[in-house]
Design a protein around this motif. Structure first.
Motif, short mmCIF file in Angstrom:
data_model
loop_
_atom_site.label_atom_id
_atom_site.label_comp_id
_atom_site.label_asym_id
_atom_site.label_seq_id
_atom_site.Cartn_x
_atom_site.Cartn_y
_atom_site.Cartn_z
N TYR A 215 0.83 -1.21 0.00
CA TYR A 215 0.00 0.00 0.00
C TYR A 215 0.86 1.26 0.00
CZ TYR A 215 -3.92 -3.08 1.30
OH TYR A 215 -4.88 -4.07 1.33
N SER A 219 1.17 4.28 -2.77
CA SER A 219 0.87 5.65 -2.32
C SER A 219 1.93 6.66 -2.72
CB SER A 219 0.69 5.67 -0.80
OG SER A 219 -0.37 4.83 -0.40
N THR A 280 -3.63 12.13 1.70
CA THR A 280 -4.86 12.09 0.89
C THR A 280 -5.16 13.45 0.27
OG1 THR A 280 -5.78 10.32 2.27
CG2 THR A 280 -7.33 11.58 0.94
N GLY A 380 -5.65 7.58 -8.54
CA GLY A 380 -6.81 6.88 -7.98
C GLY A 380 -6.39 5.67 -7.18
N ILE A 381 -5.45 4.89 -7.71
CA ILE A 381 -4.92 3.73 -6.99
C ILE A 381 -4.25 4.16 -5.69
CG2 ILE A 381 -3.21 1.87 -7.08
CD1 ILE A 381 -3.78 1.69 -10.11
N TRP A 384 -6.76 5.02 -2.97
CA TRP A 384 -7.31 3.81 -2.36
C TRP A 384 -6.29 3.19 -1.40
CZ3 TRP A 384 -5.21 -1.13 -3.15
CH2 TRP A 384 -5.92 -2.18 -2.53
N ASN A 387 -5.58 4.82 2.07
CA ASN A 387 -6.68 4.69 3.01
C ASN A 387 -6.87 3.26 3.51
OD1 ASN A 387 -8.16 7.39 3.42
ND2 ASN A 387 -7.74 7.36 1.23
N GLN A 388 -5.99 2.34 3.08
CA GLN A 388 -5.96 0.99 3.65
C GLN A 388 -5.01 0.91 4.84
OE1 GLN A 388 -8.26 -1.06 2.15
NE2 GLN A 388 -8.54 0.83 0.97
#
Length: 401
Positions: A215, A219, A280, A380-381, A384, A387-388
């Motif tokens: 992740y 990011s 974010t 976009g990836i 997501w 936020n994991q």
């Protein structure tokens, strides 16, 4: 005040900051000087793009390999030793590159530079975060980030006035001078506490299976897609529209934004008590800037400097992301994870640089729309992925995996 009068903790911080200044100065030399060395090596104008691409490819290949090797060693042998080892390696490569008169030898030395550059920031951040208390962690990281801004600003400004070989020699000499601080700095007590324990066994395969690690890599990619895109903006788009900006000017504007971002985002995270929310916000803001750039910038050229400042500001979220990485992983994996996240991020510039023209030729035949489409996908990836991650703001770093 002499260096002997500076408390070792702060001397270590100054050393890590200077190391990152030299790191940024060195890694950006091929970007700001671009054609000067290659013309001297005898390349024609039509050969410059491919020759530049080879330099960047091997430099970033070195970064990827170095991130693995030095990151693992830092979690086994110690942060301080590997910090100075990495500085020594890229010092040698930079100095030798400035003395090279053969293109292929020059490319080989850029690979060596990449090996050293790979680990320096990640190890430096981990070392500083482990020796400073939680409440001072953000300020210590901010200092290192600002030194990086200074390195970026210096290389962009000096490139306008100095012969390229002189800049390579200056970069190498600055890095060597940092070695003089070796005897006034000290190792992380958090690392020393587990150095000889059985759990201090580092496996890259264990890390690669970790979802948090994946992740975090996803990011960090938006910043380096922007970096790759800037190569095509500088090479093709600015020339196509006959704009009065060159690569070094764009870097200066980006540097100003980075300076504002390093300070502003650190305080934003403190205010929100969340680095995840800050990252974010930055990814969404970069997407907005990219859209404006693609759709309007060349109809209104004066917007380009403003957008460069804004993108530099929001792209500086990588320091918040690397701090998240340090707070996610235990002492026995912290240096490897932080170094690899940053190293893979930096190395992704090569992948994006290959992907952009292929995608452009297959779909749009318009670099602006190609970059905007890739931005939407990658950003976009990244939104997501971030936020994991579980928020661990200012977590105590005395834990292991």
């Amino acid at each position: 005040m002499t260096t002997s009068q500076i408390p070792p903790k702060y001397l270590t911080l100054i050393t890590a900051g200077l190391a990152y200044l030299s790191n940024v100065f060195t890694v950006n030399l091929p970007y700001v000087l671009k054609d000067s060395p290659l013309i001297e090596f005898g390349f024609s104008k039509v050969e410059l793009i491919k020759a530049n691409a080879n330099i960047l490819f091997f430099q970033h290949l070195g970064i990827l390999i170095g991130a693995v090797v030095f990151g693992m060693m830092a979690d086994k042998k110690g942060r301080l030793f590997l910090l100075f080892t990495s500085v020594f390696v890229y010092s040698i490569g930079t100095l030798a590159g400035g003395l090279s008169h053969n293109y292929y030898i020059f490319v080989g030395f850029r690979f060596i530079v990449g090996l050293g550059l790979a680990a320096e920031l990640g190890i430096g951040l981990v070392l500083i975060s482990e020796i400073f208390p939680q409440e001072k962690r953000s300020i210590a990281v901010l200092f290192i980030a600002l030194m990086g801004f200074l390195g970026m600003f210096l290389v962009a400004a000096l490139a306008r006035h100095f012969y390229w070989r002189n800049l390579y020699l200056v970069g190498g000499i600055i890095s060597f001078l940092i070695m003089l601080f070796r005897f006034g700095t000290f190792e992380s007590d958090i690392f020393l506490a587990i150095k000889n324990e059985d759990k201090n066994k580092v496996s890259i395969f264990h890390l690669l299976k970790n979802k948090k690690f994946k992740y975090l890599i996803l990011s960090i990619l938006p910043t380096y897609l922007i970096t790759a895109g800037s190569i095509f903006i500088g090479t093709f788009i600015i020339k196509k529209y006959n704009l009065v900006f060159d690569g070094s000017t764009m870097i200066v504007y980006f540097s100003i934004g980075s300076f504002l971002g390093f300070i502003g985002l650190s305080f934003l995270s403190k205010y929100l008590k969340s680095r995840k929310k800050t990252v974010t916000i930055c990814i969404i803001s970069m997407m907005i800037c990219s859209t404006i750039f693609a759709l309007n910038s060349f109809k209104l050229p004066y917007i380009i400097p403003i957008l460069n400042v804004a993108i530099g500001l929001f792209a500086s979220y990588i320091f918040e992301l690397l701090t998240i990485t340090m707070e996610q992983f235990g002492t026995n994996y912290r240096a490897l994870a932080t170094t690899l996240v940053f190293g893979i991020g930096r190395s992704s510039v090569v992948i994006f640089s290959i992907l952009i023209p292929i995608f452009d030729k297959a779909v749009f035949n318009n670099y602006l729309y190609t970059l905007l489409t890739l931005d939407v996908i990658i950003f976009g990836i990244a939104l997501w992925a971030i936020n994991q991650i579980t928020e661990n703001y200012n977590r105590d770093l005395q834990f292991t995996e």
